[in-house]
Enzyme design. Structure first.
Site, short mmCIF file in Angstrom:
data_model
loop_
_atom_site.label_atom_id
_atom_site.label_comp_id
_atom_site.label_asym_id
_atom_site.label_seq_id
_atom_site.Cartn_x
_atom_site.Cartn_y
_atom_site.Cartn_z
CD1 TRP A 357 -3.52 -7.60 -6.42
CD2 TRP A 357 -5.03 -6.19 -5.23
NE1 TRP A 357 -4.30 -8.35 -5.72
CE2 TRP A 357 -5.20 -7.62 -5.10
CE3 TRP A 357 -5.82 -5.03 -4.69
CZ2 TRP A 357 -6.16 -7.98 -3.95
CZ3 TRP A 357 -6.66 -5.69 -3.77
CH2 TRP A 357 -7.16 -7.07 -3.40
CG ASP A 358 0.45 -9.06 -5.62
OD1 ASP A 358 0.02 -8.93 -6.56
OD2 ASP A 358 0.29 -10.20 -5.06
CD GLU A 496 -7.42 -12.61 -8.61
OE1 GLU A 496 -6.85 -14.03 -8.52
OE2 GLU A 496 -6.59 -11.89 -9.03
CE LYS A 617 -6.59 -16.79 -6.62
NZ LYS A 617 -6.16 -16.35 -7.62
CD GLN A 618 -7.29 -12.76 -3.74
OE1 GLN A 618 -6.56 -12.77 -2.92
NE2 GLN A 618 -7.26 -12.36 -5.09
#
Length: 802
Positions: A357-358, A496, A617-618
């Site tokens: 998805w970057d 994630e 994680k983010q």
């Protein structure tokens, strides 16, 4: 470093892998890592040449199961060029005394320079100078120039120029238990005295690649013609030749390489084309002239100039490095290809070169500079729509379900298990439950349209993707009779770390806030598209997709009744039950393990799991504040019947920021963005951390496997859209600048709806000049001041005015 160069003045073997990734050269068609021409894969060096979209599948028997992986293939190494003096050992930096060393990546014109002055065991002092390029004008050519000077000696020198197809994938240590021999030799040869030839084929995907290398030798300006010896073996071909080098004299070699594949357009056969191209190729200086010009054109579009308050050059240089690597991964050559945007560039083998998805973080930079490239990359997704439809049906859903990891044909490439290098254990991988990749694709289609107004693309490609994604999203929902709300069960969010509830055997989480909000946005967007389209094409789409009035009414209903879960103090729960998780003792873990960026691996190695804790994680919830303005979010919440106050944003930012490990390089980008209005000092700190992600390899050994393209593009976009406050919605180009105190001035050029715009932003002033004439005026807005702009016009706003 300086404004335009990344410079290393010492040779440090332990850092070679990182430098090789950062010094990769490419042109959107092929990329070659910055390994030395004499180097082989030996634990210190890792030569790598990667073809855009060059995948191959292999099966491995592991732990009693058959695992099939599709990998980005390390194709033949075209670089090998080495020498030895008087039948001594072949040159190796490890076996000589280095008197001086300098390696420079010239970002302005895409050149890698290396100069080594060394003394060998016979006390001979020599100077080696090299330049290389992967041609940005002719995508099929790459060039290496080598100059050797005998400073205090004279004697015979033997040179060896080779093409090496005896390559295995070995860049990522945790993959090394898996099958890794992708190349099969087809042919070698010597088409003429100056040229060697190699052809290989991938074992499963059957991609043929042919390389022809012409090596010419010059003493001064005079072309030399030494006798050459051909050395051929399976998958390898080389030429060796000798000449006498007088004291203080130099010899210069030009190795020009042509590279074609069986997938190229407008060719007969790749081997024939490689030979023809090398016979026609000019010399180094001529190729350099055209290469420089192509980079000049790219920097004219993508140039971003800043002045830092303290006069530092670091930020400007790293931003240029990030733009440079984006343009080597996707360039105008990409327009002719069927490829997506790999999360780690074509720079290494991490994530096996797959598309995630970057692109959500990459496309905004392309949209406002070269939307033609975005259009091509969106076609990659559209061509794989049939596979996405098949995946949805197989999983029991309607519409299209795009994979979390995509490669050659769009099937799901995520593995069932992955290796934790910290514990050495293979553990279940549920990352395919990240349905928000669908949301990213829909978001990218819609915002490409918002920037370009490309109604043709929307009508014939984009609308179909969004409508099928909307159909999938609707079928993903479950009606809860007790709550009178729709829910989404059994998914993973962007975080994630969390993939199930503590102690549960069922993977997935319920009512992930990010997923639920994006589903509402997608369905609303799909309904809006049906209002935008008209006439014959609208009728065709409705008939082809069999869209019924009842289905569209159900979409509308979902956009008003989707469930969001909250806990204490109006905090939007990352997922249902998040508030019941344990708080993590961050202080203890940081004292024991440092930055704990990969907390998931740390906990698993201790027989624990992040599923027990309030840790991320983010960004997950905070991704909403990255994608949507406060006005847009307020509109969605109001549509759903939930309260939304201004305090909602800073309250949620503070809550989740202190529970995030930044285990992804994307994390600092998003958190810097969401803090840019409320905490400019904190935003700048996170921005500088994001800048350091690859150049300093802050994750401790991941960059050598491939750069982090999303984070690289994201830092530039943070400058472009974040600090300038650019939005493209409602057929308007909107600005709301808020420069950090560390920036004195920001200049850049953008394209919007066919207009080329030059921007200059200072803390007190925004100037927008339209440098392209002959276009229709477009609506432009700075904060609450609305105007129009057309060719030759300049608009100026005073930003200090109340």
């Amino acid at each position: 470093m300086n404004n335009w160069s990344l410079i290393y003045e010492t040779y440090e073997p332990e850092k070679e892998g990182l430098r090789e990734a950062l010094c990769t050269l490419g042109n959107g068609y092929v990329c070659t890592r910055g390994a030395a021409p004499e180097a082989a894969a030996d634990g210190v060096h890792y030569p790598g040449t990667y073809l855009a979209g060059g995948y191959n599948r292999l099966k491995t028997q592991l732990a009693g199961r058959t695992i099939e992986n599709e990998d980005l293939v390390n194709f033949p190494n075209w670089l090998p060029l080495n020498f030895r003096i008087e039948e001594g050992p072949w040159f190796d930096l490890e076996s000589v005394k280095i008197l001086s060393f300098r390696q420079e990546l010239d970002l302005e014109c895409g050149l890698l320079h290396r100069t080594v002055r060394f003394q060998d065991n016979e006390q001979r002092i020599s100077r080696l100078q090299q330049r290389r390029m992967v041609h940005m004008c002719n995508r099929h050519l790459a060039v290496l120039e080598t100059t050797l000077t005998a400073e205090n000696w004279s004697g015979r020198v033997e040179f060896r120029s080779a093409l090496d197809g005896r390559i295995k994938n070995g860049n990522v240590e945790r993959y090394r238990e898996l099958a890794n021999e992708h190349l099969q030799p087809v042919a070698t040869g010597q088409p003429d005295q100056d040229t060697i030839f190699l052809k290989i084929r991938t074992s499963q995907s059957r991609i043929e690649m042919a390389l022809a290398a012409r090596t010419r030798i010059f003493s001064g300006q005079k072309l030399q013609s030494p006798d050459r010896h051909l050395d051929e073996s399976r998958g390898y071909v080389a030429q060796t030749f000798e000449l006498h080098l007088p004291r203080s004299a130099s010899v210069r070699l030009e190795k020009v390489v042509s590279l074609f594949t069986s997938r190229d357009e407008a060719i007969s056969e790749c081997g024939l084309e490689a030979k023809n191209a090398i016979f026609k190729a000019p010399g180094f200086e001529n190729l350099l002239e055209h290469h420089r010009r192509a980079w000049t054109h790219l920097w004219r579009r993508f140039g971003l100039d800043i002045q830092e308050t303290d006069g530092s050059e670091r930020v400007r240089m790293i931003l240029r490095l990030h733009i440079f690597h984006l343009l080597q991964t996707v360039s105008f050559h990409t327009i002719e290809l069927d490829v997506g945007v790999p999360a780690r560039g074509w720079h290494g083998e991490a994530y096996r070169g797959h598309v995630f998805w970057d692109e959500l973080f990459i496309f905004p930079l392309l949209n406002l500079r070269t939307p033609e490239i975005t259009r091509t990359l969106l076609h990659y997704r559209h061509r794989r729509l049939p596979e996405a439809r098949s995946a949805a049906r197989k999983a029991g859903y309607r519409g299209a379900m795009y994979p979390w990891q995509s490669g050659s044909n769009g099937r799901e490439e995520s593995q069932d298990v992955h290796l934790n290098p910290r514990s050495g254990r293979w553990i279940p991988d549920n990352s395919h439950l990240q349905r928000h990749v669908n949301a990213a694709i829909a978001w990218n289609v819609w915002h490409y349209y918002q920037v370009t107004g490309d109604a043709e693309f929307l009508s014939f490609y984009g609308a179909e993707m969004i409508l099928e994604i909307a159909r999938f999203c609707a079928s993903l929902t479950t009606w809860n009779d007790n709550l009178g709300r729709y829910e989404i069960l059994g998914v993973m969010g962007p975080d994630e770390y969390h993939d199930s509830y503590p102690g549960s055997d069922r993977p997935g989480l319920d009512n992930n806030a990010y997923t639920n909000v994006l589903v509402v946005w997608i369905l609303t967007c799909a309904l809006e598209i049906l209002n935008i389209l008209s006439g014959e094409r609208l009728l065709e789409l409705k008939e082809t997709l069999e869209l019924t009035k009842e289905e569209l009414e159900s979409w509308e209903d979902i956009t008003h009744k989707m469930r969001l879960v909250f806990h204490e103090d109006h905090i939007l729960s990352q997922f249902e039950g998040y508030d019941k998780l344990e708080e993590l003792d961050w202080k203890t873990y940081r004292a024991r393990h440092g930055r704990v960026m990969r907390l998931d691996r740390i906990l698993e190695a201790e027989n624990d799991t992040p599923n027990h804790y309030k840790c991320s994680k983010q960004a997950d919830v905070l991704m909403l504040f990255y994608l949507f303005s406060s006005d847009e979010l307020a509109s969605i919440f109001e549509r759903l019947g939930y309260p939304f106050e201004y305090e909602t944003i800073p309250r949620n930012i503070a809550y989740y920021l202190e529970r995030t490990s930044h285990g992804s390089t994307l994390s600092q980008v998003v958190h810097s963005w969401v803090l840019s209005r409320s905490d400019r000092e904190g935003s700048w700190q996170l921005f500088t951390e994001a800048l350091s992600s690859d150049i300093d390899d802050i994750q401790g050994g991941t960059t050598h496997e491939g750069i982090h393209l999303g984070a690289m593009a994201g830092t530039v976009d943070l400058m472009q859209r974040g600090y300038v406050g650019i939005e493209t919605r409602g057929d308007q180009l909107r600005f709301n600048p808020c420069l950090p105190r560390e920036l004195r001035r920001l200049q850049m050029r953008l394209r919007y709806r066919g207009l080329s715009l030059e921007l200059e932003v200072t803390p007190s002033r925004l100037s927008v000049t339209c440098v392209q004439c002959g276009c229709e005026p477009v609506k432009i807005r700075c904060r609450n001041d609305e105007s129009t702009i057309t060719g030759g016009q300049t608009l100026v706003w005073n930003l200090t005015r109340e």
